[in-house]
Design a protein around this motif. Sequence first.
Motif, PDB file in Angstrom:
ATOM      1  N   UNK A   1      61.678  15.415  12.884  1.00 56.68           N
ATOM      2  CA  UNK A   1      62.476  15.322  11.527  1.00 56.68           C
ATOM      3  C   UNK A   1      63.168  13.939  11.889  1.00 56.68           C
ATOM      4  N   UNK A   2      63.742  13.796  12.932  1.00 62.52           N
ATOM      5  CA  UNK A   2      64.807  12.608  12.875  1.00 62.52           C
ATOM      6  C   UNK A   2      63.799  11.412  12.840  1.00 62.52           C
ATOM      7  N   UNK A   3      62.649  11.289  13.599  1.00 65.26           N
ATOM      8  CA  UNK A   3      62.076   9.979  13.476  1.00 65.26           C
ATOM      9  C   UNK A   3      61.272   9.723  12.299  1.00 65.26           C
ATOM     10  N   UNK A   4      60.963  10.673  11.430  1.00 72.11           N
ATOM     11  CA  UNK A   4      60.536  10.624   9.929  1.00 72.11           C
ATOM     12  C   UNK A   4      61.447  10.205   9.455  1.00 72.11           C
ATOM     13  N   UNK A   5      62.968  10.518   9.292  1.00 69.54           N
ATOM     14  CA  UNK A   5      63.819  10.239   8.515  1.00 69.54           C
ATOM     15  C   UNK A   5      64.477   8.547   8.727  1.00 69.54           C
ATOM     16  N   UNK A   6      64.468   8.446  10.140  1.00 70.40           N
ATOM     17  CA  UNK A   6      64.984   6.911  10.496  1.00 70.40           C
ATOM     18  C   UNK A   6      63.748   5.893  10.800  1.00 70.40           C
ATOM     19  N   UNK A   7      62.947   6.317  11.465  1.00 72.12           N
ATOM     20  CA  UNK A   7      61.932   5.235  11.695  1.00 72.12           C
ATOM     21  C   UNK A   7      60.313   5.864  11.403  1.00 72.12           C
ATOM     22  N   UNK A   8      60.198   6.017  10.275  1.00 73.34           N
ATOM     23  CA  UNK A   8      58.569   6.610   9.984  1.00 73.34           C
ATOM     24  C   UNK A   8      57.421   5.898  10.581  1.00 73.34           C
ATOM     25  N   UNK A   9      57.748   4.558  10.667  1.00 68.75           N
ATOM     26  CA  UNK A   9      56.867   3.658  11.276  1.00 68.75           C
ATOM     27  C   UNK A   9      56.281   4.031  12.703  1.00 68.75           C
ATOM     28  N   UNK A  10      57.240   4.874  13.474  1.00 68.22           N
ATOM     29  CA  UNK A  10      56.793   5.016  14.823  1.00 68.22           C
ATOM     30  C   UNK A  10      56.277   6.219  14.912  1.00 68.22           C
ATOM     31  N   UNK A  11      55.800   7.108  13.702  1.00 65.74           N
ATOM     32  CA  UNK A  11      55.192   8.391  13.832  1.00 65.74           C
ATOM     33  C   UNK A  11      53.863   8.329  14.457  1.00 65.74           C
ATOM     34  N   UNK A  12      52.941   7.370  14.140  1.00 62.20           N
ATOM     35  CA  UNK A  12      51.704   7.301  14.675  1.00 62.20           C
ATOM     36  C   UNK A  12      51.452   5.865  15.300  1.00 62.20           C
ATOM     37  N   UNK A  13      50.873   5.836  16.289  1.00 60.06           N
ATOM     38  CA  UNK A  13      50.117   7.019  16.945  1.00 60.06           C
ATOM     39  C   UNK A  13      50.941   7.611  18.267  1.00 60.06           C
ATOM     40  N   UNK A  14      50.658   8.409  18.518  1.00 61.93           N
ATOM     41  CA  UNK A  14      51.418   9.400  19.454  1.00 61.93           C
ATOM     42  C   UNK A  14      52.049   8.620  20.596  1.00 61.93           C
ATOM     43  N   UNK A  15      51.410   7.406  21.220  1.00 62.94           N
ATOM     44  CA  UNK A  15      52.054   6.763  21.982  1.00 62.94           C
ATOM     45  C   UNK A  15      53.354   6.027  21.506  1.00 62.94           C
ATOM     46  N   UNK A  16      52.980   5.561  20.383  1.00 61.27           N
ATOM     47  CA  UNK A  16      54.242   4.633  19.780  1.00 61.27           C
ATOM     48  C   UNK A  16      55.480   5.696  19.516  1.00 61.27           C
ATOM     49  N   UNK A  17      55.186   6.908  19.304  1.00 58.21           N
ATOM     50  CA  UNK A  17      56.206   8.053  18.847  1.00 58.21           C
ATOM     51  C   UNK A  17      56.986   8.302  20.224  1.00 58.21           C
ATOM     52  N   UNK A  18      56.256   8.501  21.103  1.00 53.13           N
ATOM     53  CA  UNK A  18      56.716   8.926  22.623  1.00 53.13           C
ATOM     54  C   UNK A  18      57.642   7.797  22.918  1.00 53.13           C
ATOM     55  N   UNK A  19      57.112   6.488  22.752  1.00 48.08           N
ATOM     56  CA  UNK A  19      57.858   5.161  23.298  1.00 48.08           C
ATOM     57  C   UNK A  19      59.089   5.188  22.442  1.00 48.08           C
ATOM     58  N   UNK A  20      59.009   5.302  21.283  1.00 42.73           N
ATOM     59  CA  UNK A  20      60.346   5.070  20.499  1.00 42.73           C
ATOM     60  C   UNK A  20      61.370   6.296  20.810  1.00 42.73           C
ATOM     61  N   UNK A  21      60.849   7.563  20.968  1.00 43.02           N
ATOM     62  CA  UNK A  21      61.922   8.716  21.280  1.00 43.02           C
ATOM     63  C   UNK A  21      62.438   8.223  22.789  1.00 43.02           C
ATOM     64  N   UNK A  22      61.817   7.894  23.694  1.00 46.21           N
ATOM     65  CA  UNK A  22      62.324   7.500  24.935  1.00 46.21           C
ATOM     66  C   UNK A  22      63.152   6.107  24.809  1.00 46.21           C
ATOM     67  N   UNK A  23      62.736   5.007  24.387  1.00 46.29           N
ATOM     68  CA  UNK A  23      63.443   3.947  24.571  1.00 46.29           C
ATOM     69  C   UNK A  23      64.593   3.780  23.560  1.00 46.29           C
ATOM     70  N   UNK A  24      64.661   4.507  22.512  1.00 48.83           N
ATOM     71  CA  UNK A  24      65.766   4.558  21.613  1.00 48.83           C
ATOM     72  C   UNK A  24      66.923   5.637  21.689  1.00 48.83           C
TER      73      UNK A  24
END
Length: 60
Positions: A1-24
């Motif tokens: 929910x957080x990533x979808x609200x704050x940075x939806x561009x990083x939802x796909x692909x899965x690798x981008x999502x994991x990287x965003x969650x970890x790095x930010x």
Amino acid sequence: MWVQAVAPRWLTPERSYRSYVRNYDVPGKIRAAKLSGHFDTIVYRPAPSYHARLALAAIV
């Protein structure tokens, strides 16, 4: 929910999502938002209409 609200561009692909969650430090940001009482405000705010601006720019 957080990533979808704050940075939806990083939802796909899965690798981008994991990287965003970890790095930010998304878990830390969620924790801080919940402690300050801003979590619901951030997660449930209306999404900006980027597509409308892009369409208008293409027309003009």
